[in-house]
Motif scaffolding. Sequence first.
Motif: not given
Length: 379
Positions: A228, A230-231, A236, A239-241, A357, A360-361, A364
């Motif tokens: 996880y 977090d902000d 993010s 967001r979790s990966v 993060a 991942a962002a 997405a």
Amino acid sequence: MGVDLGLPHFDAELDELGELARTAGLEPVARLTARRKAPDAALFVGRGKADEIKALAEESGATEVLFDQSLSPGQQRNLERHLGLPVNDRTLLILEIFAQRARSHEGKLQVELARLQYVSTRLVRRWSHLERQTGGAGVRGGPGEKQIELDRRMIGDAIKRTRERLEKVKRQRHTQRRQRDRQGAFTISLVGYTNAGKSTLFNALVKARAYAADQLFATLDTTTRRLYLDDEEGGSGGRSVSLSDTVGFIRDLPHGLIDAFQATLQEAADADLLLHVVDAANPHHPEQIEEVQRVLHEIGADRVPQLLVFNKLDALDASRRPHRLADHVEVEGTPVRRLFVSSRTGEGLAALRRELAARAAARASASMPPTPELHDAAA
């Protein structure tokens, strides 16, 4: 025993072989190296060096001889007869370690397949005490040959059964990956040379309790957890990966093991990002990076984007510490982002989380369908 055949990365001190031996439960009592242009067909090292090995073994009280290279069945058999001691090579040593460390059903199946494939080439050695008997003209056979044929058939059947069971595991993993794909999960796999600290980093990131130790091949079975971001750390939006810890690589990893562990290594080939963990304190880390890249090519994971994570920052003295904890280096002609971290102290982990993060962002955002432009109806 190590033989310098003029190939790169020869371990003149046999340090890694010693570590492998200790990991397998053995205690090295003497070391010997030789230099040859090519292996001797019969004894690998030649008769003179074989006599030297025998004298050293008697002097040191050795009960087994280990070679840092792979031996052919004939060379292994001839050496055992000449030395009067069991002789094993690097391949069997790694197989033994894998057999001791495998915990999951899948891992045990993979090791068993590799072991069966190795043993199948050593049938002549195993049954050398059975003399082949011949009858009259055109007649061949006898108890020895029949036993060899029976053993070969039994091992062949066992290999077939094990392959079928592994294929079932492979299908199950494929189903799991498809489910993750449908969920849009960003998948990350940890790869690297054995004992680079992958499992320690994995535990530090996901706060898990995967087994980690300062030894070769501390863990063999793939472990996957949610990470996880977090902000505060990644901006993010919580967001979790998906993060997976995979088996470590090593120089001259037996091809049978690469084939057998294909189901596990497929996690790396199917990942969105590889965290290539490097032991920054190891003076041979450039060669270790090359070896990891070679295996990644072999399993089809060489095109997956990488992030180099130079671990064990805490083990570097002040003169070797980098001026910057983030930069870029070239790997096979391609610039790759590099971060320095310490899994034990936590230094650099916040920056690593921010990097993950951001990746991942970006993934997405790239996968989202374009938003239709709004037009003013009154225009």
